[in-house]
Write a protein that holds these residues in place. Structure first.
Motif, PDB file in Angstrom:
ATOM      1  N   GLN A  91       0.968  -1.205  -0.186  1.00 56.80           N
ATOM      2  CA  GLN A  91      -0.081   0.008   0.035  1.00 56.80           C
ATOM      3  C   GLN A  91       1.061   1.291   0.088  1.00 56.80           C
ATOM      4  N   LEU A  92       1.954   1.212   0.882  1.00 54.11           N
ATOM      5  CA  LEU A  92       2.956   2.399   0.694  1.00 54.11           C
ATOM      6  C   LEU A  92       3.426   2.655  -0.626  1.00 54.11           C
TER       7      LEU A  92
ATOM      8  N   ARG B 130       1.251   4.625  -2.932  1.00 54.17           N
ATOM      9  CA  ARG B 130       1.026   5.664  -2.292  1.00 54.17           C
ATOM     10  C   ARG B 130       2.284   6.601  -2.857  1.00 54.17           C
ATOM     11  N   GLU B 131       3.290   5.862  -2.686  1.00 51.62           N
ATOM     12  CA  GLU B 131       4.515   6.768  -2.958  1.00 51.62           C
ATOM     13  C   GLU B 131       4.743   7.007  -4.808  1.00 51.62           C
ATOM     14  N   ARG B 132       4.372   5.785  -5.196  1.00 53.59           N
ATOM     15  CA  ARG B 132       4.258   5.992  -6.588  1.00 53.59           C
ATOM     16  C   ARG B 132       3.205   6.837  -7.217  1.00 53.59           C
ATOM     17  N   ASP B 133       2.235   7.187  -6.714  1.00 52.67           N
ATOM     18  CA  ASP B 133       1.299   7.985  -7.173  1.00 52.67           C
ATOM     19  C   ASP B 133       1.729   9.525  -7.005  1.00 52.67           C
TER      20      ASP B 133
ATOM     21  N   ILE C 133      11.933   1.176  -0.901  1.00 49.67           N
ATOM     22  CA  ILE C 133      12.879   2.104  -0.070  1.00 49.67           C
ATOM     23  C   ILE C 133      13.380   3.125  -0.543  1.00 49.67           C
ATOM     24  N   HIS C 134      13.894   2.912  -2.028  1.00 45.49           N
ATOM     25  CA  HIS C 134      14.667   3.768  -2.787  1.00 45.49           C
ATOM     26  C   HIS C 134      13.346   4.847  -3.269  1.00 45.49           C
TER      27      HIS C 134
ATOM     28  N   ALA D  85      11.601   6.060   9.244  1.00 42.94           N
ATOM     29  CA  ALA D  85      10.277   6.539   9.050  1.00 42.94           C
ATOM     30  C   ALA D  85       9.576   5.414   8.302  1.00 42.94           C
ATOM     31  N   PHE D  86      10.352   4.864   7.174  1.00 46.75           N
ATOM     32  CA  PHE D  86      10.117   3.993   6.264  1.00 46.75           C
ATOM     33  C   PHE D  86       9.603   2.481   7.104  1.00 46.75           C
ATOM     34  N   LEU D  87      10.815   2.292   7.947  1.00 50.75           N
ATOM     35  CA  LEU D  87      10.551   1.029   8.698  1.00 50.75           C
ATOM     36  C   LEU D  87       9.353   1.058   9.749  1.00 50.75           C
ATOM     37  N   ILE D  88       9.097   2.212  10.259  1.00 50.70           N
ATOM     38  CA  ILE D  88       7.924   2.329  11.125  1.00 50.70           C
ATOM     39  C   ILE D  88       6.435   2.242  10.423  1.00 50.70           C
ATOM     40  N   GLU D  89       6.563   2.761   9.147  1.00 52.10           N
ATOM     41  CA  GLU D  89       5.545   2.455   8.384  1.00 52.10           C
ATOM     42  C   GLU D  89       5.088   1.075   7.940  1.00 52.10           C
ATOM     43  N   ILE D  90       6.123   0.194   7.514  1.00 54.47           N
ATOM     44  CA  ILE D  90       5.770  -0.860   7.108  1.00 54.47           C
ATOM     45  C   ILE D  90       6.065  -2.257   8.050  1.00 54.47           C
TER      46      ILE D  90
END
Length: 453
Positions: free
Chosen positions: A14-15, A18-21, A408-409, A446-451
């Motif tokens: 899902q993340l 979202r990041e792609r959009d 991540i990238h 922050a990425f780690l926290i999200e996933i």
């Protein structure tokens, strides 16, 4: 190996959407250029691997200076990719830019040497402890030429490499181990011969396998990075290189070190920092401050053998060098970079920043309870999806996860942070700020926290 332990993969997917959009919405100019490029550029890019980034379309660059670059939509990025080492000391270093402008007014290429060539060779000899040097346009070419010299000097056809290696676009080295059996790398396009006929491959850090491969006295050279970097970073175990060098000497095999990436270890590379004594050494893209060029050096004994091999050969094409090799523009860039940019002071600043980055990443990984590790080679740092660093190419390959890496990238790019698109390698340069390092660590956590699960 499960590289996704501790992650909620549904959240991760899902993340990513979202990041792609968000990437698409923020970059209309890059999107338009990507559509235009598709009309006349194969795969829509100047080189096909430029399409391997994590982005839904190619990110186009407007300018790059110091430790950052700007895209055509006006977004600025703290750059920890740095041209995958091509800009290891920063984008467009001022001394190199001045040298290029001045030399451009005096001449670009003439098929004859300039005064700068003498200075550069003397400086390379001082730094690396190898007294004789030749030049090329890329590390690929330099490795290709070094292999040709090794075969000519020894009269042997066999080469030896480590599993998972990468030494540029040199056909001979694209041999991997598959279930312990050497095979030509399946991704190599247009290969017409069986590379395993003349190339042997063993695992890094495996001294028994190394000796077995050398024992028949048929191997011309071992071509190796002193620490593997192109399949993810793999460090040599204590005592590996002294023993490996002794085996090469015992069986008459030349040792060629490819320091194109491990020059991150210091002004004389990993070998000089750790007491290695190669017969030949290759250094590519970092040496010219971003200008295409490469160098390769010879020990005194190897240089004597190389000159003798050339004199024994009939006159004509040697298969070594091109008309643009050691052109005056590249030599001016190398001199400026070695003299004013690639300095001891610059390295110390880079080491301090890389230590800050590695410590920050480790702390974030620990706080979030992830079974990952961080590996460092001088100014080069990498986080890896495993509790313990890999010991060889097979282990390193097993922990690569392209889908997770891309997530991540892309997440980092959307926050103005760029790391190398292949695995998770990061570089710092003398212009990198502590605040940029801290921003990267914060975004990573922050990425780690999200996933996380």
């Amino acid at each position: 190996m499960n590289t996704r332990t501790g992650l909620d993969w549904s959240k991760a997917q899902q993340l990513y959407l979202r990041e792609r959009d968000a990437f698409v919405a923020m970059r209309p100019a890059s999107r338009a250029l990507s559509r235009e490029a598709a009309d006349h550029l194969l795969f829509g890019v100047p080189l096909h691997w430029m399409d391997d980034w994590s982005t839904p379309f190619t990110l186009f660059v407007r300018a790059a200076q110091g430790a950052s670059f700007e895209d055509v939509d006006g977004h600025r990025y703290d750059d920890f990719c740095l041209g995958d080492t091509g800009a290891m000391f920063g984008h467009s270093p001022a001394p190199v830019a001045r040298a290029l402008a001045e030399q451009g007014a005096r001449g670009l290429t003439a098929m004859l040497p300039s005064r700068d060539a003498v200075w550069v060779a003397e400086e390379l000899a001082r730094r690396f402890g190898l007294p004789y040097w030749q030049f090329a346009l890329s590390a690929s070419d330099a490795n290709r030429f070094a292999l040709r010299w090794a075969r000519a000097m020894t009269g042997r056809r066999q080469l030896l490499v480590f599993n998972g290696c990468y030494h540029g676009t040199v056909d001979d080295v694209f041999v991997d181990l598959d279930g312990g059996r050497p095979v030509s790398r399946a991704s190599l396009l247009g290969q017409a011969t069986d590379l395993t006929q003349n190339t042997r491959v063993v695992e890094f850090n495996d001294l028994a396998a190394l000796e077995a491969a050398l024992a028949d006295g048929e191997v011309a050279c071992l071509l190796a990075e002193p620490a593997m970097t192109n399949i993810g970073m793999v460090l040599p175990e204590p005592g590996f290189w002294p023993a490996a060098q002794a085996l090469c000497r015992r069986y008459g095999t030349l040792l060629i070190l490819d320091e194109t990436h491990t020059i991150s270890s210091g002004p004389g590379g990993f070998g000089r920092a750790h007491g290695l004594a190669p017969d030949m050494l290759v250094l590519g893209k970092p040496v010219g401050g971003g200008v295409p060029c490469a160098v390769y050096g010879f020990s005194a004994e190897t240089a004597t053998r190389a000159e003798a091999a050339k004199r024994r050969a009939p006159p004509g094409h040697s298969g070594i060098g091109t008309t643009l090799t050691a052109n005056m523009l590249a030599m001016a860039a190398m001199r400026a970079n070695l003299e004013q940019v690639m300095t001891d002071t610059a390295y110390q600043a880079m080491f301090d920043l890389a230590a800050r980055l590695a410590a920050g990443l480790r702390a974030a990984i620990t706080r979030q309870g992830m079974p990952w590790c961080v590996t460092q080679v001088g100014a080069r740092t990498e986080f890896q999806f495993t509790p313990m660093p890999p010991l060889n190419g097979s282990q390193a390959d097993a922990i690569l996860d392209g889908e997770l890496e891309h997530m991540i990238h892309l997440y980092l790019l959307n926050r103005g942070l760029s790391i190398t698109p292949f695995h998770n390698m990061m570089l710092v340069c003398p212009h990198t700020s502590e605040s940029a390092v801290d921003r990267l660590v914060a975004a990573f956590e922050a990425f780690l926290i999200e996933i996380r699960a």
